[in-house]
Motif scaffolding. Sequence first.
Motif, PDB file in Angstrom:
ATOM      1  N   ASN A   3       4.152  -7.847  10.890  1.00 24.70           N
ATOM      2  CA  ASN A   3       4.735  -7.936  12.227  1.00 24.70           C
ATOM      3  C   ASN A   3       4.349  -9.251  12.888  1.00 24.70           C
ATOM      4  N   MET A   4       5.268  -9.789  13.646  1.00 19.34           N
ATOM      5  CA  MET A   4       4.951 -10.943  14.467  1.00 19.34           C
ATOM      6  C   MET A   4       4.417 -10.457  15.810  1.00 19.34           C
ATOM      7  N   LYS A   5       3.781 -11.366  16.529  1.00 17.28           N
ATOM      8  CA  LYS A   5       3.305 -11.092  17.884  1.00 17.28           C
ATOM      9  C   LYS A   5       3.979 -12.069  18.838  1.00 17.28           C
ATOM     10  N   ARG A   6       4.306 -11.585  20.020  1.00 21.10           N
ATOM     11  CA  ARG A   6       4.905 -12.464  21.026  1.00 21.10           C
ATOM     12  C   ARG A   6       3.930 -12.685  22.170  1.00 21.10           C
ATOM     13  N   PHE A   7       3.967 -13.893  22.689  1.00 22.66           N
ATOM     14  CA  PHE A   7       3.109 -14.267  23.811  1.00 22.66           C
ATOM     15  C   PHE A   7       3.994 -14.810  24.933  1.00 22.66           C
ATOM     16  N   HIS A   8       3.820 -14.254  26.120  1.00 19.03           N
ATOM     17  CA  HIS A   8       4.608 -14.659  27.286  1.00 19.03           C
ATOM     18  C   HIS A   8       3.703 -15.361  28.303  1.00 19.03           C
ATOM     19  N   PHE A   9       4.128 -16.536  28.727  1.00 21.33           N
ATOM     20  CA  PHE A   9       3.452 -17.234  29.813  1.00 21.33           C
ATOM     21  C   PHE A   9       4.448 -17.325  30.966  1.00 21.33           C
ATOM     22  N   TYR A  10       4.104 -16.747  32.100  1.00 26.70           N
ATOM     23  CA  TYR A  10       5.029 -16.685  33.233  1.00 26.70           C
ATOM     24  C   TYR A  10       4.694 -17.760  34.265  1.00 26.70           C
ATOM     25  N   VAL A  21      14.929 -19.057  29.023  1.00 25.01           N
ATOM     26  CA  VAL A  21      13.496 -19.065  28.715  1.00 25.01           C
ATOM     27  C   VAL A  21      13.191 -20.344  27.943  1.00 25.01           C
ATOM     28  N   LEU A  22      11.953 -20.826  28.034  1.00 24.78           N
ATOM     29  CA  LEU A  22      11.522 -21.935  27.202  1.00 24.78           C
ATOM     30  C   LEU A  22      10.889 -21.328  25.946  1.00 24.78           C
ATOM     31  N   HIS A  23      11.578 -21.463  24.819  1.00 21.75           N
ATOM     32  CA  HIS A  23      11.132 -20.890  23.549  1.00 21.75           C
ATOM     33  C   HIS A  23      10.367 -21.951  22.766  1.00 21.75           C
ATOM     34  N   VAL A  24       9.198 -21.589  22.251  1.00 22.79           N
ATOM     35  CA  VAL A  24       8.445 -22.487  21.383  1.00 22.79           C
ATOM     36  C   VAL A  24       8.576 -21.963  19.961  1.00 22.79           C
ATOM     37  N   GLY A  25       9.311 -22.699  19.145  1.00 19.98           N
ATOM     38  CA  GLY A  25       9.578 -22.244  17.786  1.00 19.98           C
ATOM     39  C   GLY A  25       8.489 -22.569  16.801  1.00 19.98           C
ATOM     40  N   PHE A  26       7.759 -23.636  17.109  1.00 19.50           N
ATOM     41  CA  PHE A  26       6.747 -24.111  16.179  1.00 19.50           C
ATOM     42  C   PHE A  26       5.852 -25.080  16.930  1.00 19.50           C
ATOM     43  N   PHE A  27       4.544 -25.054  16.668  1.00 21.67           N
ATOM     44  CA  PHE A  27       3.660 -26.030  17.297  1.00 21.67           C
ATOM     45  C   PHE A  27       2.464 -26.325  16.414  1.00 21.67           C
ATOM     46  N   THR A  28       1.867 -27.483  16.646  1.00 20.35           N
ATOM     47  CA  THR A  28       0.630 -27.859  15.974  1.00 20.35           C
ATOM     48  C   THR A  28      -0.354 -28.351  17.031  1.00 20.35           C
ATOM     49  N   CYS A  29      -1.638 -28.095  16.792  1.00 18.62           N
ATOM     50  CA  CYS A  29      -2.678 -28.551  17.709  1.00 18.62           C
ATOM     51  C   CYS A  29      -4.001 -28.610  16.964  1.00 18.62           C
ATOM     52  N   LEU A  68      11.785 -27.602  35.498  1.00 18.62           N
ATOM     53  CA  LEU A  68      13.114 -27.305  34.954  1.00 18.62           C
ATOM     54  C   LEU A  68      13.664 -25.963  35.434  1.00 18.62           C
ATOM     55  N   GLY A  69      12.904 -25.258  36.247  1.00 14.99           N
ATOM     56  CA  GLY A  69      13.369 -23.969  36.760  1.00 14.99           C
ATOM     57  C   GLY A  69      13.355 -22.872  35.721  1.00 14.99           C
ATOM     58  N   VAL A  70      12.368 -22.908  34.825  1.00 12.10           N
ATOM     59  CA  VAL A  70      12.210 -21.882  33.788  1.00 12.10           C
ATOM     60  C   VAL A  70      10.964 -21.076  34.124  1.00 12.10           C
ATOM     61  N   ASN A  71      11.115 -19.759  34.282  1.00 17.75           N
ATOM     62  CA  ASN A  71       9.961 -18.962  34.719  1.00 17.75           C
ATOM     63  C   ASN A  71       9.252 -18.213  33.586  1.00 17.75           C
ATOM     64  N   GLU A  72       9.567 -18.575  32.331  1.00 14.45           N
ATOM     65  CA  GLU A  72       8.889 -17.921  31.214  1.00 14.45           C
ATOM     66  C   GLU A  72       8.853 -18.840  29.998  1.00 14.45           C
ATOM     67  N   ILE A  73       7.687 -18.897  29.340  1.00  9.99           N
ATOM     68  CA  ILE A  73       7.523 -19.588  28.066  1.00  9.99           C
ATOM     69  C   ILE A  73       7.221 -18.522  27.020  1.00  9.99           C
ATOM     70  N   LEU A  74       7.939 -18.566  25.896  1.00  7.01           N
ATOM     71  CA  LEU A  74       7.804 -17.525  24.877  1.00  7.01           C
ATOM     72  C   LEU A  74       7.410 -18.117  23.529  1.00  7.01           C
ATOM     73  N   PHE A  75       6.359 -17.550  22.944  1.00  7.17           N
ATOM     74  CA  PHE A  75       5.929 -17.860  21.585  1.00  7.17           C
ATOM     75  C   PHE A  75       6.085 -16.610  20.725  1.00  7.17           C
ATOM     76  N   GLN A  76       6.400 -16.791  19.433  1.00  3.88           N
ATOM     77  CA  GLN A  76       6.414 -15.690  18.469  1.00  3.88           C
ATOM     78  C   GLN A  76       5.709 -16.189  17.211  1.00  3.88           C
ATOM     79  N   VAL A  77       4.585 -15.536  16.841  1.00  2.00           N
ATOM     80  CA  VAL A  77       3.784 -16.013  15.716  1.00  2.00           C
ATOM     81  C   VAL A  77       3.257 -14.835  14.899  1.00  2.00           C
ATOM     82  N   LEU A  78       2.829 -15.139  13.683  1.00  2.00           N
ATOM     83  CA  LEU A  78       2.181 -14.126  12.858  1.00  2.00           C
ATOM     84  C   LEU A  78       0.720 -13.960  13.282  1.00  2.00           C
TER      85      LEU A  78
END
Length: 306
Positions: free
Chosen positions: A139-146, A224-232, A252-262
């Motif tokens: 299952n993946m996990k989703r993370f929401h930043f509002y 929504v601002l979707h983050v498909g992939f990131f490195t850090c 940009l008037g976006v009230n949610e950032i969404l990540f989906q990761v393993l």
Amino acid sequence: MDDLQFTYKRLEDHLFEDVQFLFLTVFNKKKSITYLKNKYNTSFLGSKYICYLAYHNNQPVAFYGTIPQQFTSNSKSILVAHACDSFTLKNFQGKGLHYNLAMKSYELMKAEGIKFVYAYHSENTYFSTKKLGWLEHKNMKRFHFYIHTIPLAKVIQKLNLERIYTKFCAVYLKKYLNSKETDSSSKKLKQAYNKDFIKYKNGFNSHYFIQLNSCSFWIKIDAVLHVGFFTCDTDENFKKAISKLKKIAFFLGVNEILFQVLEDSKEFQFLSKLEKGKPSWLIGYLPFDTINLNDVEFNYADLDTF
């Protein structure tokens, strides 16, 4: 109504109007021919249109669509397939069309050297793939930043003003853009985020590689601002980068950032120190060759709608 009353055709350029018709009839979604062709034309991989249509009396009644993808590691490269679209007209459901279309598509995959087919399961696809012998992965996990901001992006989407908003986003994000390809030197097999793949993806959606601190984010913006992939590299830099990403979303008037990761990914470790993850899709798969999916890395960016 037995199977002799149905004919099956592999997707070709002149059949996209039939796919468009099915999208509109089943989901009430109008997809342009250009969008559909750009989505399913993966000729940059040497393989395209791994899809089938079913017909009854020359009328399109069902579709099964998959997208070939290239997964690479520091030692090898393989072709896989992402199953993303499967739908049947209401009057023709329960007649084995999904099964038959899938099996024909799998024969194509094997002939093309594709090692496995996978999907991010909805409840419907989970049960329909059981009959096809699919296996369960993780299952993946989703993370929401509002973000507390005026939800301009949602309003724009409702008013169908996405083209204007996309141009605005592109201009604003110019100072953050990172044109470098992502590092594919990994022990695990993962999507090759190279110039060809990015060009392909931008053919039917707008995406941006941005650099914040030492972190890189591949994002897509709609409501929504979707983050498909990131490195850090460090938790501290990730925390600072998220703070900057929130400021970008605010402007940009976006009230949610969404990540989906393993859950067992490095990305999960970064995110879980800032927010609590919630359950998301189950990844299902059907292998055509010996494969250990623990050696494969999946990302939100691999999804067809990203």
